[in-house]
Scaffold this motif. Structure first.
Motif, PDB file in Angstrom:
ATOM      1  N   VAL A   1     -11.284  -0.626  -6.342  1.00 32.71           N
ATOM      2  CA  VAL A   1     -10.772   0.752  -6.424  1.00 32.71           C
ATOM      3  C   VAL A   1     -10.049   0.906  -7.767  1.00 32.71           C
ATOM      4  O   VAL A   1      -9.208   0.068  -8.116  1.00 32.71           O
ATOM      5  N   LEU A   2     -10.393   1.946  -8.508  1.00 28.68           N
ATOM      6  CA  LEU A   2      -9.739   2.184  -9.803  1.00 28.68           C
ATOM      7  C   LEU A   2      -8.254   2.492  -9.596  1.00 28.68           C
ATOM      8  O   LEU A   2      -7.887   3.117  -8.594  1.00 28.68           O
TER       9      LEU A   2
ATOM     10  N   GLY B   1      -6.282   4.710 -10.681  1.00 26.61           N
ATOM     11  CA  GLY B   1      -5.974   6.120 -10.423  1.00 26.61           C
ATOM     12  C   GLY B   1      -6.452   6.600  -9.055  1.00 26.61           C
ATOM     13  O   GLY B   1      -6.120   7.718  -8.633  1.00 26.61           O
ATOM     14  N   GLU B   2      -7.233   5.769  -8.363  1.00 27.67           N
ATOM     15  CA  GLU B   2      -7.830   6.182  -7.088  1.00 27.67           C
ATOM     16  C   GLU B   2      -7.166   5.539  -5.877  1.00 27.67           C
ATOM     17  O   GLU B   2      -7.516   5.846  -4.730  1.00 27.67           O
TER      18      GLU B   2
ATOM     19  N   GLU C   1      -4.155   5.588  -4.487  1.00 30.00           N
ATOM     20  CA  GLU C   1      -3.406   6.413  -3.538  1.00 30.00           C
ATOM     21  C   GLU C   1      -4.345   7.275  -2.711  1.00 30.00           C
ATOM     22  O   GLU C   1      -4.189   7.379  -1.484  1.00 30.00           O
ATOM     23  N   LYS C   2      -5.324   7.878  -3.368  1.00 24.41           N
ATOM     24  CA  LYS C   2      -6.289   8.734  -2.665  1.00 24.41           C
ATOM     25  C   LYS C   2      -7.023   7.922  -1.586  1.00 24.41           C
ATOM     26  O   LYS C   2      -7.152   8.354  -0.437  1.00 24.41           O
ATOM     27  N   ARG C   3      -7.482   6.738  -1.972  1.00 22.84           N
ATOM     28  CA  ARG C   3      -8.197   5.863  -1.025  1.00 22.84           C
ATOM     29  C   ARG C   3      -7.277   5.482   0.142  1.00 22.84           C
ATOM     30  O   ARG C   3      -7.712   5.460   1.297  1.00 22.84           O
TER      31      ARG C   3
ATOM     32  N   GLU D   1      -7.086   8.267   2.553  1.00 29.99           N
ATOM     33  CA  GLU D   1      -8.338   8.348   3.328  1.00 29.99           C
ATOM     34  C   GLU D   1      -8.317   7.348   4.479  1.00 29.99           C
ATOM     35  O   GLU D   1      -8.706   7.661   5.606  1.00 29.99           O
TER      36      GLU D   1
END
Lengths: 209, 209
Positions: free
Chosen positions: A8-9, A11-12, A14-16, A19
């Motif tokens: 997971v990058l 920047g991604e 928190e979003k992941r 989810e």
């Protein structure tokens, strides 16, 4: 043992995470207006008990948002919560975070009155001129003192985040706040913490468009 | 509803809390050498899962104590954990707490290398000359980077407190640390936090005679 990492990058992440939290909540229904606060607390603790523990007075999140927009300051009972609240985000609206726990005059007053520094630091907040949000993540004595000040009409907070953690008067102090007439976000029971207090404040700060 | 408060003097609240925790643990047997750490984490979170989640490499608490006595510094991945660690208590032995997360050079390096600031802040710790304890309460990427640095023999921490919280690579990052060969205190699973990291450091600080 082979350990495989999820790719997971930065920047991604928190979003992941959010989810995954949504997935793990499954069928559990959250009130839409409280959802971001609840999910951010779970994000901070990985503790799904908060999906049930967190109690909101009617319209609490909207009231909190509105107070921040009007330049409300946040008073907290730990340096940890102060460190955790996004002060840059708060400063957009003119607000600041205050924690009086390490102040010498507070230590002095507490000793003089046979109370806790947390309690004495609530009294010190009476001097602040801005609209006030309290974010209490540690000391039930802070909530108990706030309740007294509210009943004496010495203070009229816009909202109280009541999430102290622990074993002595924690449950009771939260019940008091829920009966105080002041809007609240409270974690019922023994759980809470300065991380939870900061997460709640940040969730509301981030939800303001 | 009538709420009745328990009458406990300010100076007695912590003691009373630990008594209640001991009561609530009931029959649960804790290893004596780890007991204070486990109880302080429960005191900080009111979450009894930590009685099972916390894993200690052999002699971890003694190793931690010894490192502190020798002036070890603590590097952490959040300003919250830094705020929570008792810096006065640490300073008795010459130690300091460092958190590089808000440093501009760390932000720059992270961007340049497509990594997180937590990861880049582990690299910055390579410059420190004191014996090192890492207390990671938030970012699994910090633990993953630490594991790489240990395997490259670029760093040799005295001990790692591995208690990040969350949903992306959190469980795996802790497993890596438990395989790294470095002494550890790790909260298995998704749970943890900067409050937990600080509580573990403080428990060990307070246990030093």
């Amino acid at each position: 043992m082979k350990i495989s990492l999820e790719n997971v990058l930065p920047g991604e992440i928190e979003k992941r995470s959010f989810e995954i939290i949504t997935q793990m909540l499954g069928e559990k229904k959250l009130k839409i207006e409280n959802e971001q606060v609840i999910k951010r607390v779970i994000h901070t603790t990985a503790d799904f008990d908060y999906a049930d523990n967190l109690c909101f007075s009617p319209g609490a999140v909207k009231i909190f948002e509105q107070a921040l927009r009007e330049g409300a300051c946040i008073v907290t009972d730990t340096q940890m919560a102060k460190a955790g609240i996004n002060k840059k985000s708060l400063a957009r609206f003119g607000g600041e975070v205050f924690c009086f726990m390490s102040d010498e005059d507070v230590a002095h007053k507490a000793k003089e009155n046979g109370t806790t520094r947390a309690s004495a630091s609530m009294d010190k907040a009476l001097n602040l001129q801005c609209p006030l949000i309290f974010a209490i993540g540690n000391a039930p004595t802070a909530l108990i003192r706030l309740y007294e000040l509210i009943k004496e009409e010495a203070i009229s907070p816009k909202l109280i985040v009541g999430v102290p953690v622990g074993f002595v008067n924690v449950i009771q102090s939260k019940e008091l706040i829920m009966q105080s007439g002041v809007p609240y976000i409270v974690a019922k029971g023994r759980k809470g913490g300065s991380n939870v207090a900061a997460a709640i404040c940040n969730a509301v700060l981030y939800s303001i468009k």
